[in-house]
Design a protein around this motif. Sequence first.
Motif, mmCIF file in Angstrom:
data_model
loop_
_atom_site.group_PDB
_atom_site.id
_atom_site.type_symbol
_atom_site.label_atom_id
_atom_site.label_comp_id
_atom_site.label_asym_id
_atom_site.label_seq_id
_atom_site.Cartn_x
_atom_site.Cartn_y
_atom_site.Cartn_z
ATOM 1 N N ASN A 27 1.659 -12.500 2.210
ATOM 2 C CA ASN A 27 0.790 -11.564 2.926
ATOM 3 C C ASN A 27 1.493 -10.229 2.996
ATOM 4 O OD1 ASN A 27 -1.261 -13.369 3.415
ATOM 5 N ND2 ASN A 27 -0.316 -14.115 5.312
ATOM 6 N N ARG A 28 0.900 -9.222 2.439
ATOM 7 C CA ARG A 28 1.503 -7.898 2.420
ATOM 8 C C ARG A 28 0.620 -6.914 3.165
ATOM 9 N NH1 ARG A 28 3.681 -7.227 -3.834
ATOM 10 N NH2 ARG A 28 5.133 -8.979 -3.802
ATOM 11 N N ARG A 29 1.261 -6.067 3.912
ATOM 12 C CA ARG A 29 0.537 -5.043 4.670
ATOM 13 C C ARG A 29 0.262 -3.862 3.759
ATOM 14 N NH1 ARG A 29 -2.230 -2.051 6.930
ATOM 15 N NH2 ARG A 29 -2.227 -1.416 9.111
ATOM 16 N N THR A 30 -0.978 -3.648 3.453
ATOM 17 C CA THR A 30 -1.345 -2.557 2.562
ATOM 18 C C THR A 30 -1.897 -1.402 3.379
ATOM 19 O OG1 THR A 30 -3.553 -3.486 2.241
ATOM 20 C CG2 THR A 30 -1.846 -4.126 0.660
ATOM 21 N N MET A 31 -1.659 -0.187 2.925
ATOM 22 C CA MET A 31 -2.139 1.002 3.633
ATOM 23 C C MET A 31 -2.484 2.067 2.605
ATOM 24 S SD MET A 31 -0.243 3.291 6.535
ATOM 25 C CE MET A 31 -0.125 1.856 7.590
ATOM 26 N N ASN A 32 -3.695 2.580 2.695
ATOM 27 C CA ASN A 32 -4.102 3.622 1.764
ATOM 28 C C ASN A 32 -3.610 4.976 2.249
ATOM 29 O OD1 ASN A 32 -5.876 4.335 3.854
ATOM 30 N ND2 ASN A 32 -7.515 3.049 3.017
ATOM 31 N N SER A 33 -3.839 5.977 1.433
ATOM 32 C CA SER A 33 -3.326 7.314 1.751
ATOM 33 C C SER A 33 -4.001 7.900 2.981
ATOM 34 C CB SER A 33 -3.540 8.238 0.556
ATOM 35 O OG SER A 33 -4.920 8.325 0.221
ATOM 36 N N ALA A 34 -5.284 7.571 3.189
ATOM 37 C CA ALA A 34 -5.991 8.105 4.359
ATOM 38 C C ALA A 34 -5.377 7.582 5.653
ATOM 39 C CB ALA A 34 -7.473 7.741 4.281
ATOM 40 N N ASP A 35 -5.097 6.272 5.693
ATOM 41 C CA ASP A 35 -4.477 5.706 6.892
ATOM 42 C C ASP A 35 -3.067 6.235 7.087
ATOM 43 O OD1 ASP A 35 -6.687 4.302 7.531
ATOM 44 O OD2 ASP A 35 -5.945 2.335 6.937
ATOM 45 N N ARG A 36 -2.364 6.457 5.983
ATOM 46 C CA ARG A 36 -1.006 6.995 6.092
ATOM 47 C C ARG A 36 -1.034 8.401 6.683
ATOM 48 N NH1 ARG A 36 0.091 6.447 1.257
ATOM 49 N NH2 ARG A 36 0.779 4.283 1.400
ATOM 50 N N SER A 37 -2.020 9.193 6.253
ATOM 51 C CA SER A 37 -2.164 10.541 6.815
ATOM 52 C C SER A 37 -2.514 10.488 8.298
ATOM 53 C CB SER A 37 -3.248 11.306 6.048
ATOM 54 O OG SER A 37 -3.485 12.567 6.618
ATOM 55 N N LEU A 38 -3.381 9.541 8.678
ATOM 56 C CA LEU A 38 -3.735 9.397 10.083
ATOM 57 C C LEU A 38 -2.531 8.979 10.924
ATOM 58 C CD1 LEU A 38 -7.232 7.646 9.953
ATOM 59 C CD2 LEU A 38 -6.749 9.944 10.751
ATOM 60 N N LEU A 39 -1.732 8.054 10.401
ATOM 61 C CA LEU A 39 -0.553 7.606 11.144
ATOM 62 C C LEU A 39 0.417 8.753 11.382
ATOM 63 C CD1 LEU A 39 0.461 4.051 9.850
ATOM 64 C CD2 LEU A 39 -0.276 4.723 12.132
ATOM 65 N N ASN A 40 0.620 9.581 10.362
ATOM 66 C CA ASN A 40 1.512 10.732 10.535
ATOM 67 C C ASN A 40 0.967 11.696 11.591
ATOM 68 O OD1 ASN A 40 3.237 9.763 8.544
ATOM 69 N ND2 ASN A 40 2.196 10.876 6.904
ATOM 70 N N ALA A 41 -0.350 11.884 11.591
ATOM 71 C CA ALA A 41 -0.962 12.771 12.586
ATOM 72 C C ALA A 41 -0.837 12.178 13.987
ATOM 73 C CB ALA A 41 -2.427 13.015 12.243
ATOM 74 N N PHE A 42 -1.083 10.873 14.123
ATOM 75 C CA PHE A 42 -0.961 10.235 15.437
ATOM 76 C C PHE A 42 0.474 10.313 15.939
ATOM 77 C CE2 PHE A 42 -4.657 7.242 14.136
ATOM 78 C CZ PHE A 42 -5.541 8.298 14.296
ATOM 79 N N ARG A 43 1.424 10.177 15.035
ATOM 80 C CA ARG A 43 2.829 10.268 15.438
ATOM 81 C C ARG A 43 3.157 11.677 15.944
ATOM 82 N NH1 ARG A 43 4.743 9.018 10.925
ATOM 83 N NH2 ARG A 43 4.579 6.769 11.244
ATOM 84 N N GLU A 44 2.618 12.692 15.272
ATOM 85 C CA GLU A 44 2.845 14.069 15.699
ATOM 86 C C GLU A 44 2.195 14.335 17.053
ATOM 87 O OE1 GLU A 44 4.058 18.024 15.710
ATOM 88 O OE2 GLU A 44 4.695 16.345 14.444
ATOM 89 N N ILE A 45 1.001 13.794 17.273
ATOM 90 C CA ILE A 45 0.311 13.982 18.550
ATOM 91 C C ILE A 45 1.083 13.302 19.682
ATOM 92 C CG2 ILE A 45 -1.760 13.315 19.840
ATOM 93 C CD1 ILE A 45 -3.373 13.806 17.291
ATOM 94 N N ASN A 46 1.582 12.104 19.438
ATOM 95 C CA ASN A 46 2.358 11.402 20.466
ATOM 96 C C ASN A 46 3.643 12.151 20.796
ATOM 97 O OD1 ASN A 46 0.618 9.193 20.932
ATOM 98 N ND2 ASN A 46 1.355 8.161 19.100
#
Length: 313
Positions: A100-119
């Motif tokens: 089982n591998r955790r896959t993440m597309n570029s859109a989710d990766r961009s969202l995660l970076n934005a959420f990290r910056e907001i936090n």
Amino acid sequence: MASTNRRPPMVCCPEHPDSPLVEDYHAGDMICPDCGLVVGDRVVDVGTEWRTFSNEKDTKDPSRVGAAENPLLDGSDLSTMIETGPNLATDEFGKPVYRNRRTMNSADRSLLNAFREINQMGDRLNLPKMIADRASTLFKQVQESKSLKGRSNDAVCAACMYIACRQEGVPRTLKEICAVSKISKKEIGRVFKLILKTLETNVELITTGDFMSRFCSNLGLSTRIQKGATHIARKAVDMYLVPGRSPISVAAAAIYMASQASNEKKTQKEIGDVAGVAEVTIRQAYKLMYPKALDLFPKDFKFDTPIEQLPTQ
């Protein structure tokens, strides 16, 4: 009326019903220890799939369930990837291993970076997590609308944080948002207006009272000065003494006037450093308010310096 609730039948060995069964998790069987009869099969192992080094043996180990899913991400599920090719991994019996591998597309990766910056901005501003969550939701709505393409994510994050603070009733100035981000005040203001237009939402107008308690607290002023400054700022707005002036500059000028009339005097520079307002801005607002100073102070205000001796600018 008889109850319809029935207990499920207990699994036991027909030959030795009183004998406690042994669970073999490796094979997934339940075995009678007296005769070796397999009473049940397909037992689900609820333990972890790897070794843990926790010293708290008597508590449940939640390692099996993995990390909590983020509802703001589209691809937050766990997907199974079947490996193919000549280098296929196999177990000791030669069977292929499925991981089982955790896959993440570029859109989710961009969202995660934005959420990290907001936090991170929320932590620097000492804001509760619900403010950062509101800003993250606004950012996702902006991304889904695809109307701000070409704008940097950092600018959108800063503008979303500014909007979230105002919507949650804890507004912060643009200079404060600018100080914890890498974006200029002008750019944050421009993106802020675009987001309001895109999402067709609005924010409450900021008033002098929104900043008064925080500014007075940072200046170390007493509650008496804070109440007096709040009354002065509200009366100045009601009497139209400061037309066109921002609530922040009016609040700073009111704090200056109240402090000068007390024994807790603060300079325009000290107030400007806390409020993020230039000294000349405070001076200009104060000069507009000074002629009506007698009408601005509350009736029960205790003067340590008479109004006649207040500075004229």
